[in-house]
Design a protein around this motif. Structure first.
Motif, PDB file in Angstrom:
ATOM      1  N   MET A 135       0.842  -1.199   0.000  1.00 61.03           N
ATOM      2  CA  MET A 135       0.000   0.000   0.000  1.00 61.03           C
ATOM      3  C   MET A 135       0.874   1.245   0.000  1.00 61.03           C
ATOM      4  N   THR A 136       0.598   2.187  -0.897  1.00 58.51           N
ATOM      5  CA  THR A 136       1.305   3.463  -0.899  1.00 58.51           C
ATOM      6  C   THR A 136       0.472   4.501  -0.157  1.00 58.51           C
ATOM      7  N   SER A 137       1.106   5.633   0.153  1.00 53.47           N
ATOM      8  CA  SER A 137       0.372   6.706   0.815  1.00 53.47           C
ATOM      9  C   SER A 137      -0.727   7.226  -0.101  1.00 53.47           C
ATOM     10  N   VAL A 167      -3.720   9.774  14.018  1.00 51.49           N
ATOM     11  CA  VAL A 167      -4.288   8.473  14.376  1.00 51.49           C
ATOM     12  C   VAL A 167      -3.242   7.396  14.081  1.00 51.49           C
ATOM     13  N   PRO A 168      -2.538   6.901  15.101  1.00 49.07           N
ATOM     14  CA  PRO A 168      -1.552   5.849  14.848  1.00 49.07           C
ATOM     15  C   PRO A 168      -2.215   4.550  14.385  1.00 49.07           C
ATOM     16  N   ALA A 169      -1.480   3.750  13.662  1.00 51.09           N
ATOM     17  CA  ALA A 169      -1.990   2.467  13.182  1.00 51.09           C
ATOM     18  C   ALA A 169      -2.475   1.602  14.335  1.00 51.09           C
ATOM     19  N   ASN A 170      -3.519   0.828  14.061  1.00 51.81           N
ATOM     20  CA  ASN A 170      -4.069  -0.140  15.019  1.00 51.81           C
ATOM     21  C   ASN A 170      -4.639   0.495  16.273  1.00 51.81           C
ATOM     22  N   HIS A 171      -4.995   1.768  16.203  1.00 56.48           N
ATOM     23  CA  HIS A 171      -5.681   2.450  17.298  1.00 56.48           C
ATOM     24  C   HIS A 171      -7.168   2.560  16.953  1.00 56.48           C
ATOM     25  N   VAL A 172      -8.011   2.040  17.816  1.00 53.27           N
ATOM     26  CA  VAL A 172      -9.451   2.151  17.595  1.00 53.27           C
ATOM     27  C   VAL A 172      -9.854   3.610  17.753  1.00 53.27           C
ATOM     28  N   ASP A 184      -4.443  -0.849   9.761  1.00 49.90           N
ATOM     29  CA  ASP A 184      -3.017  -1.136   9.936  1.00 49.90           C
ATOM     30  C   ASP A 184      -2.123  -0.117   9.252  1.00 49.90           C
ATOM     31  N   PHE A 185      -2.605   1.102   9.077  1.00 50.64           N
ATOM     32  CA  PHE A 185      -1.787   2.189   8.569  1.00 50.64           C
ATOM     33  C   PHE A 185      -2.045   3.426   9.422  1.00 50.64           C
ATOM     34  N   HIS A 186      -1.063   4.324   9.448  1.00 50.90           N
ATOM     35  CA  HIS A 186      -1.215   5.582  10.169  1.00 50.90           C
ATOM     36  C   HIS A 186      -2.132   6.520   9.381  1.00 50.90           C
ATOM     37  N   GLN A 187      -2.659   7.515  10.093  1.00 54.20           N
ATOM     38  CA  GLN A 187      -3.561   8.459   9.429  1.00 54.20           C
ATOM     39  C   GLN A 187      -3.430   9.841  10.059  1.00 54.20           C
ATOM     40  N   ILE A 188      -3.471  10.847   9.203  1.00 54.31           N
ATOM     41  CA  ILE A 188      -3.566  12.235   9.651  1.00 54.31           C
ATOM     42  C   ILE A 188      -4.823  12.823   9.033  1.00 54.31           C
ATOM     43  N   PRO A 225       0.982   3.998   5.164  1.00 53.41           N
ATOM     44  CA  PRO A 225       1.440   2.686   5.637  1.00 53.41           C
ATOM     45  C   PRO A 225       2.809   2.797   6.274  1.00 53.41           C
ATOM     46  N   GLU A 226       3.167   1.814   7.089  1.00 49.78           N
ATOM     47  CA  GLU A 226       4.433   1.886   7.817  1.00 49.78           C
ATOM     48  C   GLU A 226       5.641   1.891   6.887  1.00 49.78           C
ATOM     49  N   ASP A 227       5.486   1.364   5.657  1.00 54.54           N
ATOM     50  CA  ASP A 227       6.610   1.351   4.722  1.00 54.54           C
ATOM     51  C   ASP A 227       6.518   2.469   3.686  1.00 54.54           C
ATOM     52  N   ALA A 228       5.725   3.501   3.975  1.00 55.13           N
ATOM     53  CA  ALA A 228       5.621   4.636   3.059  1.00 55.13           C
ATOM     54  C   ALA A 228       6.980   5.315   2.902  1.00 55.13           C
TER      55      ALA A 228
END
Length: 266
Positions: A1-3, A51-56, A20-24, A73-76
């Motif tokens: 997954m890319t940004s 919003v960090p990944a895997n945070h409800v 499973d990805f970060h979000q702003i 995603p963490e590998d962005a």
């Protein structure tokens, strides 16, 4: 997954999920309410949340609203390589406001995204470049290096707690409560001691356990995913492939092969 960068309104009904990805999320118009692992706040124009990944997180728009959302995603590219320090933005959820320079950059981003889309030239790489500049600017304003002092965390006890709840949607707040610390102090101390954020550490435990189950059992992949806390088999397979470079099915077909430790990027 890319940004990915998108502009959307949020439904006025309350929804919740984790991914499973970060979000702003940055407000462009109107207002929205967020609660991220118990941390609540409002977003209006020129303010946002991490919003960090895997945070409800629970969220709802209010009336006529519009948000700019970055999925990372963490590998962005914007979080790896020379930019790897930017991942520290996602150590914990938080709310923020844009200062005047960032307001001007946000205007530029929106104009650039619209122009490139109209010309049919908006690529994943261009979105990564726009995201990297925004993340770097936010990091310069928000990053704080907490002092590393105080008692060491009992990682053995935390490991036992994580393993007992591996199939549940573990929150950073749960780990902090187990360590009798506030979430902010726990996250800072945890990174100082392990070099990983709490969610990265839990992901590694999930992956280690899933690898063992693949080797030692004949459980279907869907059941292993559920037992180790992944939302579904697809999410499990993606995380496993990112960490080990192989799909889980390959380990099942070659049980004697050692894949090594999962590669968690910081």
């Amino acid at each position: 997954m890319t940004s990915a960068i998108r502009q959307i309104p949020l439904d006025t009904a309350v929804h919740h999920h984790a991914h499973d990805f970060h979000q702003i999320v940055i407000g462009l118009r109107g207002q929205a309410e967020f609660e991220i692992e118990g941390l609540g706040g409002s977003i209006s124009a020129l303010s946002g949340c991490i919003v960090p990944a895997n945070h409800v997180h629970y969220y709802a728009g209010t009336g006529d609203n519009h948000q700019l959302i970055l999925d990372l995603p963490e590998d962005a590219l914007s979080l790896t390589g020379h930019q790897h320090e930017l991942v520290r933005l996602f150590d914990a959820p938080r709310f923020f406001s844009l200062d005047a320079p960032l307001e001007r950059y946000l205007d530029f981003m929106i104009h650039e995204l619209g122009l490139l889309s109209q010309q049919g030239r908006l690529s994943a790489l261009q979105q990564e470049r726009l995201a990297t500049t925004l993340l770097g600017s936010l990091h310069a304003r928000l990053a704080q290096e907490p002092p590393s002092r105080g008692r060491h965390l009992d990682l053995a006890a935390l490991d036992r707690f994580i393993d007992r709840h591996l199939g549940a949607p573990l929150r950073v707040a749960d780990l902090a409560a187990e360590a009798c610390l506030s979430e902010t102090h726990f996250t800072a101390r945890f990174r100082d001691q392990t070099g990983l954020s709490p969610w990265q550490y839990v992901l590694r435990r999930r992956l280690d356990t899933s690898e063992r189950l693949l080797r030692e059992s004949h459980l279907p992949l869907s059941e292993i995913a559920a037992l180790t806390g992944f939302a579904n088999q697809s999410a499990f397979s993606r995380a496993f492939r990112r960490a080990f470079g192989h799909p889980p099915s390959r380990l099942r077909s070659a049980p004697s092969r050692s894949l090594g430790a999962p590669a968690l990027h910081d």
